[in-house]
Design a protein around this motif. Sequence first.
Motif, PDB file in Angstrom:
ATOM      1  N   THR A 119      10.332   4.403   0.838  1.00 51.62           N
ATOM      2  CA  THR A 119       8.958   4.522   0.349  1.00 51.62           C
ATOM      3  C   THR A 119       8.592   5.969   0.020  1.00 51.62           C
ATOM      4  N   ARG A 121       7.616   5.093  -6.000  1.00 53.99           N
ATOM      5  CA  ARG A 121       6.366   5.566  -6.611  1.00 53.99           C
ATOM      6  C   ARG A 121       6.153   4.902  -7.959  1.00 53.99           C
ATOM      7  N   THR A 145       5.268   1.131  -7.445  1.00 56.16           N
ATOM      8  CA  THR A 145       3.914   0.899  -6.946  1.00 56.16           C
ATOM      9  C   THR A 145       2.861   1.267  -7.987  1.00 56.16           C
ATOM     10  N   GLU A 146       3.153   2.251  -8.827  1.00 50.18           N
ATOM     11  CA  GLU A 146       2.242   2.577  -9.918  1.00 50.18           C
ATOM     12  C   GLU A 146       2.127   1.387 -10.876  1.00 50.18           C
ATOM     13  N   ARG A 202       2.714  -1.776 -10.164  1.00 52.57           N
ATOM     14  CA  ARG A 202       1.997  -2.856  -9.464  1.00 52.57           C
ATOM     15  C   ARG A 202       0.490  -2.647  -9.538  1.00 52.57           C
ATOM     16  N   THR A 203       0.075  -1.421  -9.302  1.00 46.85           N
ATOM     17  CA  THR A 203      -1.350  -1.098  -9.334  1.00 46.85           C
ATOM     18  C   THR A 203      -1.934  -1.339 -10.718  1.00 46.85           C
ATOM     19  N   LEU A 204      -1.214  -0.939 -11.747  1.00 43.49           N
ATOM     20  CA  LEU A 204      -1.696  -1.122 -13.115  1.00 43.49           C
ATOM     21  C   LEU A 204      -1.804  -2.602 -13.478  1.00 43.49           C
ATOM     22  N   LYS A 258      -2.684  -4.912 -11.600  1.00 41.74           N
ATOM     23  CA  LYS A 258      -3.887  -5.440 -10.949  1.00 41.74           C
ATOM     24  C   LYS A 258      -5.160  -5.074 -11.714  1.00 41.74           C
ATOM     25  N   MET A 259      -5.074  -4.083 -12.594  1.00 45.71           N
ATOM     26  CA  MET A 259      -6.239  -3.617 -13.353  1.00 45.71           C
ATOM     27  C   MET A 259      -6.544  -4.550 -14.523  1.00 45.71           C
ATOM     28  N   GLU A 276      -9.465  -1.281 -17.930  1.00 49.93           N
ATOM     29  CA  GLU A 276      -9.098  -0.238 -16.974  1.00 49.93           C
ATOM     30  C   GLU A 276      -7.737   0.366 -17.321  1.00 49.93           C
ATOM     31  N   ARG A 277      -6.790  -0.471 -17.721  1.00 58.42           N
ATOM     32  CA  ARG A 277      -5.466   0.039 -18.126  1.00 58.42           C
ATOM     33  C   ARG A 277      -5.583   0.911 -19.372  1.00 58.42           C
TER      34      ARG A 277
END
Length: 88
Positions: free
Chosen positions: A20, A26, A29-30, A32-34, A36-37, A41-42
């Motif tokens: 991790t 990194r 996870t970036e 994954r976060t995008l 979810k937007m 937002e993206r």
Amino acid sequence: MTYSRDTQAISELTGQPVSTWSEEWRIETEARTLLKMSKAERDAFFNGRKDADGKTIDRGVIGIRGLKAAEEIKATMERLQAVRSESK
């Protein structure tokens, strides 16, 4: 207080353990976060935002890291979506 750098998680992209603390984690996870937007937002994340007068509020990834980096992030997002759809 001490922190361990031996922390590992299972990569959704590869199914293998990954540190991790790694760049690979990194990037994943970036992505994954995008995912979810919302689309808006993206779009703001990649292209930045401007106020009503057209003045830049923030530059976004393309303005900060460059087009190549934005394309790499989008490619990772597509790979992640493909992996997720295969597992269903």
